[in-house]
Design a protein around this motif. Sequence first.
Motif, PDB file in Angstrom:
ATOM      1  N   PHE A   1      20.861 -10.810   8.149  1.00 31.61           N
ATOM      2  CA  PHE A   1      20.292 -11.392   7.642  1.00 31.61           C
ATOM      3  C   PHE A   1      20.961  -9.554   6.583  1.00 31.61           C
ATOM      4  N   VAL A   2      21.293  -9.205   6.186  1.00 32.46           N
ATOM      5  CA  VAL A   2      21.296  -7.524   5.674  1.00 32.46           C
ATOM      6  C   VAL A   2      21.532  -8.113   4.469  1.00 32.46           C
ATOM      7  N   TYR A   3      19.844  -6.588   3.686  1.00 34.70           N
ATOM      8  CA  TYR A   3      19.785  -6.264   2.912  1.00 34.70           C
ATOM      9  C   TYR A   3      19.945  -5.104   1.443  1.00 34.70           C
ATOM     10  N   LYS A   4      20.032  -4.905   0.733  1.00 34.30           N
ATOM     11  CA  LYS A   4      19.544  -3.582   0.581  1.00 34.30           C
ATOM     12  C   LYS A   4      17.676  -3.894  -0.579  1.00 34.30           C
ATOM     13  N   ALA A   5      16.619  -3.204  -1.289  1.00 35.41           N
ATOM     14  CA  ALA A   5      15.409  -2.903  -1.872  1.00 35.41           C
ATOM     15  C   ALA A   5      15.678  -1.881  -3.217  1.00 35.41           C
ATOM     16  N   ARG A   6      14.508  -2.008  -4.157  1.00 37.62           N
ATOM     17  CA  ARG A   6      14.317  -1.276  -4.592  1.00 37.62           C
ATOM     18  C   ARG A   6      12.867  -0.719  -4.875  1.00 37.62           C
ATOM     19  N   LEU A   7      12.939   0.086  -4.443  1.00 39.00           N
ATOM     20  CA  LEU A   7      11.213   1.398  -4.920  1.00 39.00           C
ATOM     21  C   LEU A   7      11.154   1.329  -6.487  1.00 39.00           C
ATOM     22  N   THR A   8      10.270   0.649  -6.638  1.00 37.98           N
ATOM     23  CA  THR A   8       9.275   1.259  -8.350  1.00 37.98           C
ATOM     24  C   THR A   8       7.876   2.429  -8.162  1.00 37.98           C
ATOM     25  N   ASN A   9       8.313   3.117  -8.838  1.00 36.22           N
ATOM     26  CA  ASN A   9       7.412   4.080  -8.505  1.00 36.22           C
ATOM     27  C   ASN A   9       6.409   4.165  -9.816  1.00 36.22           C
ATOM     28  N   ASN A  10       5.615   3.074  -9.989  1.00 31.58           N
ATOM     29  CA  ASN A  10       4.881   3.352 -11.191  1.00 31.58           C
ATOM     30  C   ASN A  10       3.457   4.666 -11.235  1.00 31.58           C
ATOM     31  N   THR A  11       4.325   6.153 -10.247  1.00 34.64           N
ATOM     32  CA  THR A  11       2.260   7.053 -10.538  1.00 34.64           C
ATOM     33  C   THR A  11       3.584   7.868 -11.294  1.00 34.64           C
ATOM     34  N   THR A  12       2.681   9.102 -11.590  1.00 37.82           N
ATOM     35  CA  THR A  12       3.661   9.716 -12.744  1.00 37.82           C
ATOM     36  C   THR A  12       3.940  11.068 -11.714  1.00 37.82           C
TER      37      THR A  12
ATOM     38  N   PRO B   1       1.056  -1.585  -0.274  1.00 39.55           N
ATOM     39  CA  PRO B   1      -0.114  -0.252   0.056  1.00 39.55           C
ATOM     40  C   PRO B   1       0.524   0.983   0.038  1.00 39.55           C
ATOM     41  N   PRO B   2       0.249   2.584  -0.915  1.00 34.88           N
ATOM     42  CA  PRO B   2      -0.444   2.246  -1.870  1.00 34.88           C
ATOM     43  C   PRO B   2       0.323   1.246  -2.794  1.00 34.88           C
ATOM     44  N   PRO B   3      -0.915   0.991  -3.779  1.00 31.59           N
ATOM     45  CA  PRO B   3      -0.633   0.370  -4.607  1.00 31.59           C
ATOM     46  C   PRO B   3       0.211   0.157  -5.912  1.00 31.59           C
ATOM     47  N   ALA B   4       0.665   2.427  -5.840  1.00 31.34           N
ATOM     48  CA  ALA B   4       1.148   2.361  -6.834  1.00 31.34           C
ATOM     49  C   ALA B   4       2.616   2.537  -6.784  1.00 31.34           C
ATOM     50  N   TYR B   5       2.877   1.913  -5.495  1.00 30.41           N
ATOM     51  CA  TYR B   5       4.288   1.195  -5.524  1.00 30.41           C
ATOM     52  C   TYR B   5       4.718   0.164  -5.160  1.00 30.41           C
ATOM     53  N   LYS B   6       6.043   0.073  -5.081  1.00 31.24           N
ATOM     54  CA  LYS B   6       6.828  -1.797  -4.828  1.00 31.24           C
ATOM     55  C   LYS B   6       7.651  -1.797  -4.725  1.00 31.24           C
ATOM     56  N   VAL B   7       8.364  -2.983  -3.644  1.00 31.05           N
ATOM     57  CA  VAL B   7       9.630  -2.775  -2.931  1.00 31.05           C
ATOM     58  C   VAL B   7       9.599  -4.238  -3.561  1.00 31.05           C
ATOM     59  N   GLY B   8      11.201  -4.530  -3.950  1.00 33.63           N
ATOM     60  CA  GLY B   8      11.505  -6.173  -4.468  1.00 33.63           C
ATOM     61  C   GLY B   8      12.639  -5.928  -4.884  1.00 33.63           C
ATOM     62  N   ASN B   9      13.715  -6.617  -5.226  1.00 34.23           N
ATOM     63  CA  ASN B   9      14.447  -6.143  -6.092  1.00 34.23           C
ATOM     64  C   ASN B   9      15.273  -6.539  -4.609  1.00 34.23           C
ATOM     65  N   TYR B  10      15.413  -7.107  -3.802  1.00 36.53           N
ATOM     66  CA  TYR B  10      16.460  -7.367  -3.008  1.00 36.53           C
ATOM     67  C   TYR B  10      17.458  -8.188  -2.715  1.00 36.53           C
ATOM     68  N   THR B  11      19.051  -7.348  -2.775  1.00 37.99           N
ATOM     69  CA  THR B  11      20.291  -7.851  -2.784  1.00 37.99           C
ATOM     70  C   THR B  11      20.264  -8.128  -1.249  1.00 37.99           C
ATOM     71  N   LEU B  12      20.983  -9.523  -1.083  1.00 36.11           N
ATOM     72  CA  LEU B  12      21.427 -10.182   0.490  1.00 36.11           C
ATOM     73  C   LEU B  12      22.853  -9.685   0.274  1.00 36.11           C
ATOM     74  N   LEU B  13      23.899  -8.550   1.506  1.00 35.66           N
ATOM     75  CA  LEU B  13      25.086  -8.285   1.350  1.00 35.66           C
ATOM     76  C   LEU B  13      25.457  -8.373   1.735  1.00 35.66           C
ATOM     77  N   SER B  14      25.387  -9.026   3.322  1.00 41.15           N
ATOM     78  CA  SER B  14      26.414  -9.270   4.165  1.00 41.15           C
ATOM     79  C   SER B  14      25.073 -10.777   4.839  1.00 41.15           C
ATOM     80  N   ILE B  15      25.867 -11.655   5.814  1.00 42.83           N
ATOM     81  CA  ILE B  15      25.174 -13.296   6.390  1.00 42.83           C
ATOM     82  C   ILE B  15      26.578 -12.328   8.084  1.00 42.83           C
ATOM     83  N   ASN B  16      25.737 -12.208   9.589  1.00 42.06           N
ATOM     84  CA  ASN B  16      26.948 -12.077  10.399  1.00 42.06           C
ATOM     85  C   ASN B  16      26.406 -12.513  11.529  1.00 42.06           C
TER      86      ASN B  16
END
Length: 601
Positions: A46-57, A22-37
């Motif tokens: 488990f340490v990750y980065k992610a990407r946000l897709t903005n589907n709005t204008t 929520p809201p459906p206009a945004y999407k979090v994904g494309n996880y990248t595992l950086l390290s295991i400590n």
Amino acid sequence: MVGSHFLNVVPGDRFSSSHVCPPPAYKVGNYTLLSINRAGSNAYDFVYKARLTNNTTIIAVAATATLLPPKSSKYTIVQGVLNFGDAQAKATTSSLNTFTIRRNKREALSKDDLKDCLKWQVSTGSAPVNTPPVANTTSTPTVVNVGNTVTLDASASTDANSDPLSYAWTLTAIPIGSTALNTLANAASSIATFGADKAGTYTAQVAVSDGKATTTATLTIIVTTPPPANTPPVAKAAIANPTATTIGQTVQLDSTGSNDPDGNPIAYTWTLTVPTGSATTLSNSTIANPTFKPDCGGVYKAQLIVNDGNTDSAPATAEIIVSGVSVMITSPPGQSTIAGDSVSIQGLVAGMSNVGVTVSGAHHPAVVLDNVFVATDVPIQIGPNTITVTATDATTGQTAIATIDITSTGPAPVSITAEPETGVAPLPVSFNATWQSQWIPTQITADYNGDGTVDYTSVDLTAKPTFTYPSSGIYQASFVLTDAQGATQTVTVPVVIQDEAALDQKFQAIWGEFTGNLSLANATGAANYFLPESRDKYLNAFTVLGSKLPTIVSTFSALSKTKITGSYGEYLVTRNVNGADHAFFVYFRQASDGTWGMESL
């Protein structure tokens, strides 16, 4: 290292998630595992980065994503907030930081777990409100004449949103007949120029835009016709009294002839260059004709620059050469009437360290103590007499002359002489009184040092009172003789007690300059330190020795004092020859002009 019993997932692997945020206009994904400590004995982070897709204008301003609490026991959240900054419309943006989850085993979540378990709440800020730019303008030069190039400058304009700015300059008003529109250059830049070809008012406008809003600013430039070209003024400098060539005389500078061809008033600036050792200054450096008083010998150079309010003139100079020696008679006053057939002359003398003074008619040179000279028992005739005093500087050869006119009425009833008249302290001096036969004194009193205290009284006029002067100075010994009827005659006799230390310093200086010339093999220069009657003899000897003189003088010992009197100095010098010391005497005496020199060595 991940063992084979774990899922084949290592840091760096990416997984996609298609969960709905929520809201459906945004999407979090494309996880990248950086390290295991390791986080404990049985816990792993488990340490990750992610990407946000903005589907709005529209831009997602200050986008953040918060990891919602898990509904599974597969993990716990350690750090679950991601920042993406401003996420551009229709684009994917990487997180600026990382999120961390903890598990009780060293096995990463599978792709399905990531998809099913990680739920996000995305938040965004408001889109910024555009602020119009601020146009700041200046023009140079500040005073514009016809023919000048005018610079229009809007580079100080600002934009609160830091948007890039564009510029458009125009000339909205120009004088009639001006072609300035054709000379406007760089109109699309922050800095533009145009040529001011006519006198009058020019109006320039600039439009400053940030792409969303435009602000204008106006400049008014007044152009005038330049004044006529200034003609520089002319300075003239001269010495008004060029005969004022002795120390202490007032020298008058003269700016007559200085002018401005345009008729403008002129201001004066004088500077004075003085010889080494002088401390004299101008009476006023900004008046037309200042004065100064030379305080030592040498060249005094005055420079004058005049200014017409716009331009300095070329400098003009005037110089005067002042003699290094001066002399002034202080006693007796000029035009005095004196009872006696002799007189004592006293005055002031200035120059280098070796200055001699002679008085016309005197039997010997005057005695100089510091800057005071005294000549005793100078013969004069009945009637008018002109006394001439000549000061001679032994170093430069310069002379100065002073004169006075006095009148003698004939021999005085009483006269007293001192024997000796001068010498070095301590000095015993005897006084002898004589008188005319028609007047017979019966008592004599003496004040030997002129301090007003009677030091001696006697009715024995055949006795010669004697006093020992303990220190250097010029003493006015005063005697009062009284006859049987109580009539008195007062006589003053100057006694000069010289300073032995000062004489020694003078002789040492002469010796130092003499040996300095020998060190340079300067036979003529060395011979000049001898008295005139001895000079040729030593010049011939030094000329023969020639180049050997520096070697010879290097074997001299220091000058050693043996005796100094008021009339000569005796010194001893040794010279080492082939390992043996040879002693010889050096004698200093006064020349006929009163200067000191070596008589022999």
